[in-house]
Design an enzyme around this catalytic site. Structure first.
Site, PDB file in Angstrom:
ATOM      1  N   ASP A 120      77.459  61.952 -19.891  1.00  0.00           N
ATOM      2  CA  ASP A 120      77.345  62.618 -18.596  1.00  0.00           C
ATOM      3  C   ASP A 120      78.206  61.800 -17.616  1.00  0.00           C
ATOM      4  OD1 ASP A 120      76.165  64.009 -16.310  1.00  0.00           O
ATOM      5  OD2 ASP A 120      75.029  62.164 -16.004  1.00  0.00           O
ATOM      6  N   ASP A 179      79.554  65.091  -6.173  1.00  0.00           N
ATOM      7  CA  ASP A 179      79.476  66.251  -5.270  1.00  0.00           C
ATOM      8  C   ASP A 179      78.875  65.867  -3.919  1.00  0.00           C
ATOM      9  OD1 ASP A 179      80.611  68.115  -6.964  1.00  0.00           O
ATOM     10  OD2 ASP A 179      78.708  68.806  -7.779  1.00  0.00           O
ATOM     11  N   ASP A 200      77.991  61.856 -13.433  1.00  0.00           N
ATOM     12  CA  ASP A 200      77.293  61.389 -12.226  1.00  0.00           C
ATOM     13  C   ASP A 200      76.022  60.606 -12.584  1.00  0.00           C
ATOM     14  OD1 ASP A 200      79.165  62.764 -10.720  1.00  0.00           O
ATOM     15  OD2 ASP A 200      77.860  64.466 -10.303  1.00  0.00           O
TER      16      ASP A 200
HETATM   17 MG   LIG Z   1      73.913  62.718 -14.259  1.00  0.00          MG
END
Ligand SMILES: [Mg+2]
Ligand SMILES: [Zn+2]
Length: 294
Positions: free
Chosen positions: A29, A40, A31
């Site tokens: 992943d 974001d 973030d």
């Molecule tokens: Mg994440």
């Protein structure tokens, strides 16, 4: 010949030409796993606070459509004359989760892993950060929402795909489906099979891929974050087949990975030049510096 049967013919031809390879895969992943913040929200916060908290914008989050929400954020950033350069600068300076740059380089260079990113951020943010940290060569593929700055300088983002079959995932990205497709494609097109797949994440959208993992795989969940909490709370109900590794940092995850019996040099590794070099390195590390002869 239709394009799909041409693709199958091509895949079959590839299989005949290439000897089957057995490798390891790490899927990350982005973030809060590789980078210490949410890309974001970091970019959204370039907007004046009163715009971020406006009702019109927040209604879009309540409608549960994150890509639409971010599209509106990018439109507002353009309206506020926040430039592409400013957005890119903001992304580049997001700190890593401690140890992740080193972990990724080590897995790539020393342990010969294939690596991918599967993220609900977007291609502009991830490419920018990955290039700025000299990691672009480490990844075989990056699966995320495709994005680009249009000719007016406004960032446009599109959903990675549209799906409604998986209830664990958002409509624009089922990470489990992406991971499964990648593994199948690698086998069909490149004759690469993965002995072990490590999936490294932190959030609720990282649950779907790990529930599809095999008993020989590893679900690596960040300690204290939603993925770990959810997996532990629902341990019996979820029937996770993969081994669970709970990590605090990239350094900690690397230590845990290196200690696994599955990571010791195997017969398969010994057939490769890297494997032989690794064995020689380990042997000399154990033996220590050689005593000078008189
Ligand atoms: Mg994440
Ligand atoms: Zn899913």
């Amino acid at each position: 010949m239709s394009s799909s049967s041409a693709a199958v013919a091509e895949a079959v031809a590839c299989c005949r030409l290439e000897k089957q390879q057995r490798r390891r895969l790490a899927a990350f992943d982005f973030d809060h796993t590789i980078v210490a913040q949410n890309t974001d929200t970091v970019v959204r916060d370039l907007l004046p606070p009163e715009v971020v908290s406006s009702r019109a914008l927040n209604e879009l989050v309540e409608n549960d459509c994150w890509t639409e929400y971010m599209s509106e954020v990018f439109r507002l950033l353009h309206e506020q004359q926040v430039t592409e350069a400013r957005i890119r600068d903001t992304i580049r300076v997001i700190p890593e989760v401690p140890g992740f740059v080193r972990l990724i380089k080590h897995l790539h260079k020393k342990l010969n892993f294939d690596m991918i990113i599967i993220s609900d951020s977007n291609s502009v943010f991830i490419d920018e950060w990955v290039k700025a940290h000299n990691l672009a060569d480490c990844f075989v593929a990056i699966f995320t929402n495709p994005a680009e700055f249009d000719s007016n300088g406004q960032l446009q983002v599109r959903p990675h795909h549209q799906q409604s079959e998986c209830k664990l995932s958002a409509s624009n990205l089922c990470k489990g489906r992406v991971l499964e497709h990648f593994v199948i494609e690698q086998d069909l097109r490149r004759s690469i099979r993965y002995d072990h797949v490590f999936y490294v994440g932190d959030g609720n959208n990282d649950i779907c891929p790990v529930l599809r993992q095999r008993a020989c795989d590893f679900a690596c969940a960040r300690q204290g974050f939603a993925m770990e909490k959810h997996l532990i709370r629902n341990r019996n109900k979820l029937k996770l087949r993969a081994h669970l590794l709970v990590w605090k940092s990239g350094f900690d995850l690397m230590e845990q990975m290196l200690a696994l019996p599955q990571m010791q040099v195997s017969q398969v590794d010994l057939e490769t030049a890297e494997g032989q070099a690794e064995m020689a390195r380990r042997a000399s590390a154990v033996a220590g510096p050689t005593k000078p002869t008189n």
